[in-house]
Write a protein that holds these residues in place. Structure first.
Motif, short mmCIF file in Angstrom:
data_model
loop_
_atom_site.label_atom_id
_atom_site.label_comp_id
_atom_site.label_asym_id
_atom_site.label_seq_id
_atom_site.Cartn_x
_atom_site.Cartn_y
_atom_site.Cartn_z
N ARG A 130 7.11 -1.89 9.60
CA ARG A 130 7.54 -3.29 9.74
C ARG A 130 9.07 -3.38 9.64
O ARG A 130 9.72 -4.09 10.40
N ALA A 147 -0.08 4.13 2.79
CA ALA A 147 -0.55 3.65 4.11
C ALA A 147 0.38 4.02 5.25
O ALA A 147 0.14 3.59 6.38
N GLY A 148 1.43 4.79 5.00
CA GLY A 148 2.29 5.22 6.10
C GLY A 148 3.76 4.95 5.84
O GLY A 148 4.18 4.84 4.69
N MET A 165 -2.85 6.98 5.23
CA MET A 165 -2.62 6.90 6.67
C MET A 165 -1.23 7.43 7.00
O MET A 165 -0.32 7.38 6.18
N LEU A 204 0.83 -1.22 0.00
CA LEU A 204 0.00 0.00 0.00
C LEU A 204 0.87 1.27 0.00
O LEU A 204 0.53 2.26 0.64
N SER A 254 3.58 1.94 1.44
CA SER A 254 4.21 2.40 2.68
C SER A 254 5.67 2.73 2.37
O SER A 254 6.35 2.05 1.61
N VAL A 260 -0.67 -5.63 14.69
CA VAL A 260 -1.45 -5.00 13.61
C VAL A 260 -0.93 -5.40 12.23
O VAL A 260 -1.72 -5.66 11.33
N LEU A 261 0.39 -5.49 12.07
CA LEU A 261 0.95 -5.62 10.72
C LEU A 261 1.69 -6.93 10.45
O LEU A 261 1.81 -7.33 9.30
N GLU A 319 -1.64 5.49 14.48
CA GLU A 319 -0.37 5.12 15.13
C GLU A 319 -0.51 4.60 16.55
O GLU A 319 0.32 3.82 17.02
N ALA A 367 -2.41 2.53 17.76
CA ALA A 367 -2.62 1.08 17.77
C ALA A 367 -1.31 0.31 17.61
O ALA A 367 -1.25 -0.88 17.94
N ILE A 368 -0.26 0.97 17.11
CA ILE A 368 1.04 0.29 17.00
C ILE A 368 2.04 0.83 18.04
O ILE A 368 3.24 0.63 17.91
C1 QUE Z 1 -0.48 2.35 12.18
C2 QUE Z 1 0.49 2.68 11.28
C3 QUE Z 1 0.61 2.01 10.05
C4 QUE Z 1 -0.33 0.99 9.79
C5 QUE Z 1 -1.32 0.67 10.70
C6 QUE Z 1 -1.38 1.34 11.89
C7 QUE Z 1 1.64 2.27 9.09
C8 QUE Z 1 1.68 1.45 7.92
C9 QUE Z 1 0.70 0.45 7.72
C10 QUE Z 1 0.67 -0.45 6.60
C11 QUE Z 1 -0.55 -0.92 6.12
C12 QUE Z 1 -0.60 -1.84 5.09
C13 QUE Z 1 0.56 -2.32 4.54
C14 QUE Z 1 1.78 -1.88 5.03
C15 QUE Z 1 1.82 -0.96 6.06
O1 QUE Z 1 -0.28 0.29 8.63
O2 QUE Z 1 2.47 3.18 9.29
O3 QUE Z 1 2.91 -2.36 4.51
O4 QUE Z 1 0.53 -3.24 3.52
O5 QUE Z 1 2.65 1.66 7.02
O6 QUE Z 1 -2.34 1.02 12.81
O7 QUE Z 1 1.37 3.68 11.56
#
Ligand code: QUE
Length: 347
Positions: A70, A65-66, A114, A26, A28, A319-320, A139, A141-142
Protein backbone atom coordinates in the motif's frame (compact mmCIF):
# COMPACT_ATOMS: atom_id res chain seq x y z
CA UNK A 1 13.50 -5.21 24.46
CA UNK A 2 14.45 -2.29 22.31
CA UNK A 3 11.40 -0.74 20.71
CA UNK A 4 12.31 0.53 17.27
CA UNK A 5 8.98 1.04 15.55
CA UNK A 6 7.46 -2.27 14.54
CA UNK A 7 10.40 -4.62 15.07
CA UNK A 8 11.50 -5.57 18.55
CA UNK A 9 14.76 -7.39 19.02
CA UNK A 10 16.24 -9.00 22.10
CA UNK A 11 18.53 -11.83 23.15
CA UNK A 12 17.06 -14.71 25.14
CA UNK A 13 19.74 -17.12 26.29
CA UNK A 14 21.73 -18.02 23.18
CA UNK A 15 19.02 -16.94 20.78
CA UNK A 16 18.64 -13.63 18.96
CA UNK A 17 14.92 -12.87 18.76
CA UNK A 18 13.20 -10.71 16.16
CA UNK A 19 9.58 -9.97 17.05
CA UNK A 20 7.34 -8.37 14.43
CA UNK A 21 4.86 -6.01 16.07
CA UNK A 22 2.67 -4.27 13.54
CA UNK A 23 -0.47 -6.30 14.17
CA UNK A 24 -2.97 -3.86 12.61
CA UNK A 25 -1.31 -4.38 9.21
CA UNK A 26 -0.73 -8.11 9.80
CA UNK A 27 2.98 -7.27 10.19
CA UNK A 28 3.35 -6.23 6.58
CA UNK A 29 6.93 -5.02 6.25
CA UNK A 30 7.77 -1.35 5.88
CA UNK A 31 11.18 -0.14 4.73
CA UNK A 32 12.26 0.64 8.30
CA UNK A 33 11.19 -2.86 9.44
CA UNK A 34 13.33 -4.37 6.67
CA UNK A 35 16.30 -2.29 7.81
CA UNK A 36 15.77 -3.23 11.48
CA UNK A 37 15.63 -6.96 10.69
CA UNK A 38 18.75 -6.72 8.54
CA UNK A 39 20.63 -4.74 11.23
CA UNK A 40 19.85 -7.45 13.79
CA UNK A 41 21.00 -10.20 11.43
CA UNK A 42 24.26 -8.35 10.76
CA UNK A 43 24.93 -7.79 14.47
CA UNK A 44 24.25 -11.43 15.42
CA UNK A 45 26.18 -13.02 12.57
CA UNK A 46 29.52 -12.08 14.17
CA UNK A 47 28.39 -12.60 17.78
CA UNK A 48 29.64 -15.95 19.03
CA UNK A 49 27.23 -15.88 22.00
CA UNK A 50 24.30 -16.16 19.55
CA UNK A 51 23.67 -19.72 18.36
CA UNK A 52 20.40 -19.23 16.51
CA UNK A 53 17.95 -16.57 15.35
CA UNK A 54 14.23 -16.78 16.10
CA UNK A 55 11.68 -14.77 14.11
CA UNK A 56 8.20 -14.51 15.54
CA UNK A 57 5.12 -12.31 15.61
CA UNK A 58 3.54 -10.52 18.59
CA UNK A 59 0.13 -11.54 17.19
CA UNK A 60 -1.34 -15.00 16.64
CA UNK A 61 -3.38 -13.71 13.66
CA UNK A 62 -0.41 -13.28 11.38
CA UNK A 63 3.27 -14.02 11.14
CA UNK A 64 3.60 -11.55 8.24
CA UNK A 65 1.23 -10.73 5.35
CA UNK A 66 3.92 -9.43 3.00
CA UNK A 67 5.51 -6.13 2.09
CA UNK A 68 3.88 -2.76 2.66
CA UNK A 69 2.61 -2.59 -0.92
CA UNK A 70 0.00 0.00 0.00
CA UNK A 71 2.87 2.34 0.89
CA UNK A 72 4.71 1.46 -2.32
CA UNK A 73 1.58 2.19 -4.38
CA UNK A 74 1.34 5.63 -2.81
CA UNK A 75 4.92 6.65 -3.60
CA UNK A 76 4.59 5.12 -7.09
CA UNK A 77 1.40 7.10 -7.75
CA UNK A 78 3.17 10.31 -6.62
CA UNK A 79 5.78 9.59 -9.33
CA UNK A 80 8.47 8.57 -6.83
CA UNK A 81 9.28 5.09 -8.18
CA UNK A 82 12.75 5.29 -6.60
CA UNK A 83 11.29 4.86 -3.09
CA UNK A 84 9.69 1.54 -4.07
CA UNK A 85 12.76 0.43 -6.03
CA UNK A 86 14.92 1.01 -2.92
CA UNK A 87 12.43 -0.69 -0.61
CA UNK A 88 12.51 -3.89 -2.69
CA UNK A 89 16.27 -3.69 -3.19
CA UNK A 90 16.82 -3.52 0.59
CA UNK A 91 14.20 -6.20 1.29
CA UNK A 92 15.84 -8.62 -1.17
CA UNK A 93 19.32 -7.88 0.24
CA UNK A 94 17.96 -8.86 3.67
CA UNK A 95 16.35 -12.02 2.19
CA UNK A 96 19.73 -12.92 0.62
CA UNK A 97 21.49 -12.45 3.96
CA UNK A 98 19.05 -14.95 5.47
CA UNK A 99 19.65 -17.42 2.65
CA UNK A 100 23.42 -17.20 3.25
CA UNK A 101 23.30 -17.11 7.07
CA UNK A 102 25.64 -19.45 8.96
CA UNK A 103 23.37 -19.99 11.99
CA UNK A 104 20.00 -21.68 12.23
CA UNK A 105 17.12 -19.31 11.53
CA UNK A 106 13.85 -20.47 13.07
CA UNK A 107 10.56 -18.83 12.02
CA UNK A 108 7.35 -19.39 14.01
CA UNK A 109 4.68 -19.32 11.31
CA UNK A 110 1.48 -18.76 13.27
CA UNK A 111 -1.51 -17.44 11.31
CA UNK A 112 -1.12 -15.71 7.95
CA UNK A 113 2.14 -16.01 5.98
CA UNK A 114 2.15 -14.32 2.59
CA UNK A 115 4.69 -12.91 0.16
CA UNK A 116 7.36 -11.07 2.15
CA UNK A 117 6.46 -13.26 5.15
CA UNK A 118 7.95 -16.19 3.25
CA UNK A 119 10.98 -14.03 2.47
CA UNK A 120 11.79 -13.87 6.21
CA UNK A 121 11.15 -17.58 6.83
CA UNK A 122 11.57 -19.79 3.78
CA UNK A 123 15.33 -19.09 3.52
CA UNK A 124 15.82 -20.19 7.14
CA UNK A 125 16.56 -23.69 8.40
CA UNK A 126 13.37 -24.22 10.47
CA UNK A 127 9.91 -23.21 9.19
CA UNK A 128 7.73 -24.06 12.17
CA UNK A 129 4.03 -24.26 11.37
CA UNK A 130 0.91 -24.89 13.46
CA UNK A 131 -2.63 -26.08 12.67
CA UNK A 132 -3.51 -22.37 12.25
CA UNK A 133 -0.87 -21.53 9.62
CA UNK A 134 -2.22 -20.22 6.29
CA UNK A 135 0.34 -19.60 3.56
CA UNK A 136 -0.02 -17.95 0.14
CA UNK A 137 1.90 -16.17 -2.60
CA UNK A 138 -0.99 -13.94 -3.79
CA UNK A 139 1.00 -11.33 -5.75
CA UNK A 140 -0.62 -12.00 -9.13
CA UNK A 141 -3.88 -10.58 -7.74
CA UNK A 142 -2.15 -7.22 -7.15
CA UNK A 143 -0.42 -7.13 -10.52
CA UNK A 144 2.92 -8.26 -9.14
CA UNK A 145 4.90 -11.55 -9.07
CA UNK A 146 6.19 -13.80 -6.28
CA UNK A 147 9.46 -12.26 -5.11
CA UNK A 148 11.64 -12.19 -1.94
CA UNK A 149 13.54 -15.15 -3.43
CA UNK A 150 10.44 -17.35 -3.63
CA UNK A 151 10.68 -17.76 -7.42
CA UNK A 152 13.93 -19.58 -6.58
CA UNK A 153 12.87 -21.37 -3.37
CA UNK A 154 9.70 -22.72 -5.01
CA UNK A 155 11.90 -24.39 -7.65
CA UNK A 156 14.09 -26.10 -5.06
CA UNK A 157 11.59 -27.66 -2.68
CA UNK A 158 11.33 -31.43 -2.22
CA UNK A 159 8.39 -31.26 -4.66
CA UNK A 160 8.42 -30.50 -8.40
CA UNK A 161 9.03 -26.87 -9.40
CA UNK A 162 5.73 -26.92 -11.32
CA UNK A 163 3.93 -26.99 -7.98
CA UNK A 164 5.75 -23.78 -7.06
CA UNK A 165 4.63 -22.10 -10.27
CA UNK A 166 1.08 -23.30 -9.60
CA UNK A 167 1.21 -21.75 -6.11
CA UNK A 168 2.38 -18.44 -7.60
CA UNK A 169 -0.09 -18.32 -10.49
CA UNK A 170 -3.19 -19.24 -8.47
CA UNK A 171 -2.31 -17.61 -5.13
CA UNK A 172 -3.31 -20.99 -3.68
CA UNK A 173 -4.10 -20.91 0.05
CA UNK A 174 -1.74 -23.49 1.56
CA UNK A 175 -3.23 -25.52 4.40
CA UNK A 176 -0.87 -26.87 7.08
CA UNK A 177 -0.83 -30.20 5.19
CA UNK A 178 0.06 -28.32 1.97
CA UNK A 179 2.85 -26.51 3.81
CA UNK A 180 4.34 -29.83 4.97
CA UNK A 181 3.87 -31.50 1.58
CA UNK A 182 5.76 -28.72 -0.22
CA UNK A 183 8.44 -28.41 2.47
CA UNK A 184 7.60 -24.73 2.99
CA UNK A 185 6.89 -25.89 6.54
CA UNK A 186 9.34 -28.45 7.92
CA UNK A 187 8.33 -28.62 11.59
CA UNK A 188 4.74 -28.97 12.86
CA UNK A 189 3.89 -28.03 16.45
CA UNK A 190 0.55 -27.60 18.18
CA UNK A 191 1.73 -24.51 20.06
CA UNK A 192 4.27 -22.12 18.53
CA UNK A 193 4.83 -20.17 21.74
CA UNK A 194 5.90 -23.23 23.76
CA UNK A 195 8.29 -24.17 20.98
CA UNK A 196 9.77 -20.65 21.03
CA UNK A 197 10.33 -20.72 24.78
CA UNK A 198 11.90 -24.17 24.65
CA UNK A 199 14.20 -23.03 21.88
CA UNK A 200 15.50 -20.12 23.97
CA UNK A 201 15.95 -22.29 27.06
CA UNK A 202 17.57 -25.30 25.39
CA UNK A 203 18.34 -25.80 21.68
CA UNK A 204 16.61 -26.10 18.33
CA UNK A 205 16.94 -29.89 18.38
CA UNK A 206 15.59 -30.22 21.91
CA UNK A 207 12.65 -27.91 21.22
CA UNK A 208 11.86 -29.95 18.13
CA UNK A 209 12.18 -33.21 20.05
CA UNK A 210 9.79 -31.99 22.73
CA UNK A 211 7.17 -30.18 20.71
CA UNK A 212 6.97 -31.42 17.14
CA UNK A 213 3.91 -33.49 16.26
CA UNK A 214 3.15 -35.60 13.19
CA UNK A 215 1.14 -34.57 10.12
CA UNK A 216 -1.44 -37.23 10.96
CA UNK A 217 -2.38 -35.22 14.07
CA UNK A 218 -3.83 -32.47 11.84
CA UNK A 219 -7.61 -32.16 11.60
CA UNK A 220 -7.11 -32.33 7.82
CA UNK A 221 -3.87 -34.22 7.14
CA UNK A 222 -4.63 -34.51 3.40
CA UNK A 223 -2.86 -32.03 1.16
CA UNK A 224 -4.98 -30.94 -1.80
CA UNK A 225 -1.77 -30.00 -3.60
CA UNK A 226 -0.50 -33.53 -3.09
CA UNK A 227 -3.78 -35.06 -4.27
CA UNK A 228 -3.61 -33.01 -7.48
CA UNK A 229 0.17 -33.10 -7.97
CA UNK A 230 0.11 -35.17 -11.16
CA UNK A 231 -2.28 -32.78 -12.92
CA UNK A 232 -0.36 -29.74 -11.65
CA UNK A 233 2.96 -31.11 -12.95
CA UNK A 234 1.47 -32.11 -16.33
CA UNK A 235 -0.18 -28.69 -16.68
CA UNK A 236 2.40 -26.26 -15.22
CA UNK A 237 5.62 -28.17 -15.94
CA UNK A 238 6.58 -26.69 -19.31
CA UNK A 239 6.05 -23.79 -21.67
CA UNK A 240 4.93 -20.19 -21.45
CA UNK A 241 1.82 -19.03 -19.55
CA UNK A 242 -0.27 -19.24 -22.73
CA UNK A 243 0.61 -22.96 -23.04
CA UNK A 244 -0.40 -23.58 -19.42
CA UNK A 245 -3.65 -21.69 -19.87
CA UNK A 246 -4.52 -23.80 -22.93
CA UNK A 247 -3.88 -27.02 -20.96
CA UNK A 248 -6.11 -25.80 -18.11
CA UNK A 249 -8.93 -24.99 -20.57
CA UNK A 250 -8.57 -28.41 -22.19
CA UNK A 251 -8.80 -30.36 -18.91
CA UNK A 252 -11.87 -32.56 -18.51
CA UNK A 253 -12.24 -33.45 -14.81
CA UNK A 254 -12.02 -37.19 -14.11
CA UNK A 255 -14.16 -37.15 -10.96
CA UNK A 256 -16.04 -34.86 -8.56
CA UNK A 257 -12.99 -34.18 -6.46
CA UNK A 258 -10.99 -32.98 -9.46
CA UNK A 259 -13.96 -30.95 -10.75
CA UNK A 260 -14.14 -29.11 -7.44
CA UNK A 261 -10.38 -28.50 -7.49
CA UNK A 262 -10.49 -27.17 -11.07
CA UNK A 263 -13.36 -24.81 -10.21
CA UNK A 264 -11.27 -23.40 -7.39
CA UNK A 265 -8.25 -23.00 -9.68
CA UNK A 266 -10.29 -21.20 -12.36
CA UNK A 267 -11.79 -18.80 -9.81
CA UNK A 268 -8.37 -17.96 -8.35
CA UNK A 269 -6.85 -17.43 -11.81
CA UNK A 270 -9.64 -15.03 -12.74
CA UNK A 271 -8.40 -12.70 -9.99
CA UNK A 272 -4.87 -12.63 -11.42
CA UNK A 273 -3.33 -9.97 -13.65
CA UNK A 274 -2.66 -11.72 -17.00
CA UNK A 275 0.65 -9.85 -17.43
CA UNK A 276 1.74 -11.12 -13.98
CA UNK A 277 1.05 -14.71 -15.09
CA UNK A 278 3.06 -14.29 -18.29
CA UNK A 279 5.96 -12.60 -16.45
CA UNK A 280 5.90 -15.09 -13.57
CA UNK A 281 6.14 -18.11 -15.84
CA UNK A 282 9.28 -16.68 -17.51
CA UNK A 283 10.75 -15.64 -14.14
CA UNK A 284 10.21 -19.04 -12.49
CA UNK A 285 11.59 -21.03 -15.42
CA UNK A 286 14.73 -18.87 -15.53
CA UNK A 287 15.24 -18.84 -11.75
CA UNK A 288 15.11 -22.65 -11.63
CA UNK A 289 18.58 -22.50 -13.23
CA UNK A 290 20.18 -19.61 -11.30
CA UNK A 291 21.61 -19.12 -7.82
CA UNK A 292 19.56 -17.26 -5.23
CA UNK A 293 21.45 -13.95 -5.64
CA UNK A 294 20.79 -13.92 -9.40
CA UNK A 295 17.18 -15.00 -8.83
CA UNK A 296 16.64 -11.98 -6.56
CA UNK A 297 18.13 -9.67 -9.24
CA UNK A 298 15.72 -11.14 -11.79
CA UNK A 299 12.79 -10.61 -9.42
CA UNK A 300 13.83 -6.99 -8.92
CA UNK A 301 14.02 -6.39 -12.67
CA UNK A 302 10.60 -7.93 -13.38
CA UNK A 303 9.00 -6.43 -10.27
CA UNK A 304 10.25 -2.92 -11.02
CA UNK A 305 8.89 -3.23 -14.57
CA UNK A 306 5.48 -4.48 -13.40
CA UNK A 307 5.22 -1.65 -10.85
CA UNK A 308 5.48 0.81 -13.72
CA UNK A 309 2.43 -0.70 -15.40
CA UNK A 310 -0.96 0.68 -14.21
CA UNK A 311 -2.06 -2.86 -13.26
CA UNK A 312 -0.02 -2.77 -10.03
CA UNK A 313 -1.73 0.34 -8.63
CA UNK A 314 -5.08 -1.08 -9.80
CA UNK A 315 -4.50 -4.50 -8.19
CA UNK A 316 -3.38 -3.03 -4.84
CA UNK A 317 -6.37 -0.69 -4.97
CA UNK A 318 -8.85 -3.53 -5.55
CA UNK A 319 -7.35 -5.98 -3.00
CA UNK A 320 -5.98 -3.75 -0.24
CA UNK A 321 -7.28 -0.17 -0.52
CA UNK A 322 -10.92 -0.31 -1.67
CA UNK A 323 -11.11 -4.08 -1.03
CA UNK A 324 -13.75 -4.53 -3.76
CA UNK A 325 -11.63 -7.25 -5.46
CA UNK A 326 -12.89 -5.90 -8.81
CA UNK A 327 -9.57 -5.26 -10.52
CA UNK A 328 -9.78 -4.21 -14.12
CA UNK A 329 -6.49 -5.38 -15.57
CA UNK A 330 -5.35 -4.36 -19.05
CA UNK A 331 -4.84 -6.43 -21.13
CA UNK A 332 -7.65 -8.53 -19.67
CA UNK A 333 -6.40 -11.70 -21.31
CA UNK A 334 -2.92 -13.09 -21.84
CA UNK A 335 -3.12 -13.86 -25.56
CA UNK A 336 -1.85 -10.39 -26.53
CA UNK A 337 1.11 -10.36 -24.12
CA UNK A 338 4.54 -11.30 -25.49
CA UNK A 339 6.52 -13.34 -22.88
CA UNK A 340 9.71 -11.84 -24.35
CA UNK A 341 8.66 -8.49 -22.89
CA UNK A 342 9.65 -9.91 -19.48
CA UNK A 343 12.08 -12.68 -20.48
CA UNK A 344 14.40 -10.04 -21.96
CA UNK A 345 14.80 -8.47 -18.48
CA UNK A 346 16.27 -11.67 -17.00
CA UNK A 347 19.91 -12.62 -16.47
C1 QUE B 1 -0.83 -9.76 -2.50
C2 QUE B 1 0.14 -9.21 -1.72
C3 QUE B 1 -0.15 -8.72 -0.43
C4 QUE B 1 -1.47 -8.83 0.01
C5 QUE B 1 -2.46 -9.41 -0.78
C6 QUE B 1 -2.13 -9.85 -2.04
C7 QUE B 1 0.81 -8.08 0.42
C8 QUE B 1 0.36 -7.56 1.67
C9 QUE B 1 -0.99 -7.72 2.05
C10 QUE B 1 -1.56 -7.21 3.27
C11 QUE B 1 -2.61 -7.88 3.88
C12 QUE B 1 -3.22 -7.38 5.01
C13 QUE B 1 -2.82 -6.17 5.53
C14 QUE B 1 -1.78 -5.48 4.91
C15 QUE B 1 -1.18 -5.99 3.78
O1 QUE B 1 -1.84 -8.38 1.24
O2 QUE B 1 2.01 -7.99 0.06
O3 QUE B 1 -1.40 -4.30 5.40
O4 QUE B 1 -3.41 -5.64 6.65
O5 QUE B 1 1.24 -6.94 2.47
O6 QUE B 1 -3.09 -10.39 -2.84
O7 QUE B 1 1.42 -9.12 -2.17
Amino acid sequence: MTNENFVKTCVEGFVGVVELDRPKALNSLTHSMVRDIDDALIAWSDDSSIRAVLIRSSSDRAFCAGGDVRGVRETDMAGDFKAGDEFFEDEYAMNLRMAQYDKPIVALLEGVVMGGGFGISAHGSHRVITPRTMGAMPEAAIGFVPDVGMSHVLNHLPVDGAIGLFIGCTGWRLSPADMLFTGLGNVLVSDAESFGHALCESSVDEAQERFSVSRSSLENPDSELEQNATWIIDTFGTGHWQDIEARISATEPQDDRQAEFLDKVRVMLRAANPASLVAMTELFRRNAETDIATALKNELAVGNALRREPNFAEGVRAVLVDKDRESSFDPADASKIDPQLYAKLLV
